[in-house]
Enzyme design. Sequence first.
Site, mmCIF file in Angstrom:
data_model
loop_
_atom_site.group_PDB
_atom_site.id
_atom_site.type_symbol
_atom_site.label_atom_id
_atom_site.label_comp_id
_atom_site.label_asym_id
_atom_site.label_seq_id
_atom_site.Cartn_x
_atom_site.Cartn_y
_atom_site.Cartn_z
ATOM 1 N N ARG A 1 9.098 17.941 62.725
ATOM 2 C CA ARG A 1 8.093 16.754 62.624
ATOM 3 C C ARG A 1 8.013 16.201 64.065
ATOM 4 O O ARG A 1 6.698 15.660 64.037
ATOM 5 C CB ARG A 1 9.189 15.653 62.000
ATOM 6 C CG ARG A 1 8.784 15.791 60.426
ATOM 7 C CD ARG A 1 10.308 15.401 59.780
ATOM 8 N NE ARG A 1 11.283 16.276 60.335
ATOM 9 C CZ ARG A 1 11.434 17.437 59.549
ATOM 10 N NH1 ARG A 1 10.878 17.743 58.334
ATOM 11 N NH2 ARG A 1 12.533 18.284 60.137
ATOM 12 N N THR A 2 8.848 15.968 65.018
ATOM 13 C CA THR A 2 8.492 14.997 66.097
ATOM 14 C C THR A 2 7.274 15.910 66.765
ATOM 15 O O THR A 2 6.100 15.218 67.182
ATOM 16 C CB THR A 2 9.510 14.931 66.968
ATOM 17 O OG1 THR A 2 10.692 14.456 66.331
ATOM 18 C CG2 THR A 2 9.236 14.124 68.241
ATOM 19 N N LYS B 1 13.085 29.677 84.698
ATOM 20 C CA LYS B 1 13.112 30.353 85.892
ATOM 21 C C LYS B 1 13.751 29.429 87.074
ATOM 22 O O LYS B 1 14.013 29.640 88.031
ATOM 23 C CB LYS B 1 11.621 30.490 86.430
ATOM 24 C CG LYS B 1 10.973 31.599 85.683
ATOM 25 C CD LYS B 1 9.440 31.542 86.306
ATOM 26 C CE LYS B 1 8.358 32.416 85.418
ATOM 27 N NZ LYS B 1 7.099 32.364 85.897
ATOM 28 N N ARG C 1 10.851 16.564 74.883
ATOM 29 C CA ARG C 1 12.336 16.437 74.373
ATOM 30 C C ARG C 1 13.315 17.408 75.200
ATOM 31 O O ARG C 1 12.773 18.452 75.702
ATOM 32 C CB ARG C 1 12.045 17.112 72.991
ATOM 33 C CG ARG C 1 13.431 17.596 72.290
ATOM 34 C CD ARG C 1 13.454 17.805 70.905
ATOM 35 N NE ARG C 1 12.957 16.443 70.006
ATOM 36 C CZ ARG C 1 12.947 16.411 68.882
ATOM 37 N NH1 ARG C 1 13.541 17.532 68.166
ATOM 38 N NH2 ARG C 1 12.879 15.295 68.061
ATOM 39 N N HIS D 1 16.301 8.293 70.650
ATOM 40 C CA HIS D 1 15.198 8.942 70.134
ATOM 41 C C HIS D 1 14.162 7.945 69.748
ATOM 42 O O HIS D 1 13.931 7.676 68.567
ATOM 43 C CB HIS D 1 15.338 9.634 68.967
ATOM 44 C CG HIS D 1 14.537 10.754 68.576
ATOM 45 N ND1 HIS D 1 13.223 10.546 68.613
ATOM 46 C CD2 HIS D 1 14.655 11.784 67.357
ATOM 47 C CE1 HIS D 1 12.368 11.827 67.949
ATOM 48 N NE2 HIS D 1 13.070 12.469 67.289
#
Length: 338
Positions: free
Chosen positions: A84-85, A113, A134, A162
Site C-alpha cells: 500500500r505505501t 554494494k 522506507r 510511519h
Amino acid sequence: MRWRLLFREQIKYCSTFKFSPERLKRSGCNLLKGRNLIDPMDFSLVELEEIFNYADEIIKDPKDFSHVCDGKILATLFYEPSTRTRLSFEAAMLRLGGQVLGFSEAQSSSASKGESVADTIRTVECYADIAAIRHPKEGAPKVAAMNSKIPVINAGDGGHQHPTQTLTDLLTIRNIKGGLSNFTIGICGDLKFGRTVHSLIKAMSRYENIKFVLIAPNELTIPKYIKLEVLEKNNIEFLEVEKLEDVIGNLDILYMTRVQQERFFNEEDYIRLKDSYILDKDKMLKAKKDMIILHPLPRVNEIAVEIDTDPRACYFRQAKYGMYVRMALIAKLLGVDK
Ligand code: ASP
C-alpha cells in the site's frame, strides 16, 4: 544554502502573524513547501488541516488535479517490502500528472554494494523532485533528509514511525467519524514494534479529549518512551489491558495491527504470539454500533475475513484515503497545490 535561509525567513514571517490556512494561501505563503515529513509531529495542527482540506478537495473531483504535478518526479526508495505505501505513493504521483522512479527492495539498489543512505539521496536528488523512503533502520529517512536538497518523506523506518500512515488514519477518522476529538481509541496487537501505532498515538495526543485503550500481550506492550514522553507528559488518559473482549464495548475506534514478524529475534516467540488476537463476529457483538475498525494492513489472522462485510470494517476505505492524502502531501511539499 541560500534557499534554506530564505525558507527559514518565510517560516518566521508566517508564524509571526498567525494566518489561517486560507489567508496563508492568499498571501502566497505555503508553509509546507520544501519541507520534509519524518515524524508525525513535524507538522502543526493547522498544517495538518491544510493537508486534509486539500485531500478533501481532491476526493471531490480528482480529475481537477490531474496536471498539478506535470513535469515533476517522485522517487520511491524502498529498502523494505511494501504494497500500500509504495503503490499509493506512486498512484498519487501518477494521478497528479507526475512521474515516478525508484526501487522496491534494497537488493536492486546500490545499498547491496554498501552505499550509504546519504550518498543515495545525494544521487537521487539529481533525478527527482521529491523522495519517499522506507528503511529497516530507525532514523534512516532522517539521515536522508539531512543530506537532501529535495523534500524527503519517511515511508516507515524500522519499528519507529510511519507518519504517512498516520495522515491516512487521521483523514479516515476525520471523514468517517466527522472529526478528530472526543474518542476512545483501542489499539490492539503488536504495540511494541508497530510503527503505525507509535505515530498514531503521537498524532492523536494533540487532539481534545482522546483516551487510549492499549490492548497487547505482556511481551508486546507500548514502548516506555511513548508512555513517558507522549501519554504521561500530555496527561492523556490511557489503560493497558490484555483482553480485547473486556474493553471492546467502550471503544469508538478499534485499530487492529499485525504481529510484526520481521522485528522478532526469535521465530518461536513470533509463533507463540502471532495469534494473540482474532477479531471475529462474536467479539463484534459486544462493540458499539458505530465503532469503526481500522487496520494499516497487511492483515494476517488478526481480523477474520467474515468481518469484512460488517459496515464497521473500514480498512479498505482507509487504504484508499491513503492515496488521496499522499496526493495532497506531495502537492503541498512541492508547492504546486492550486
Ligand atoms: N503497513 C504497515 C507498516 O508498514 C503495517 C504493517 O506492516 O503491519 O508498518
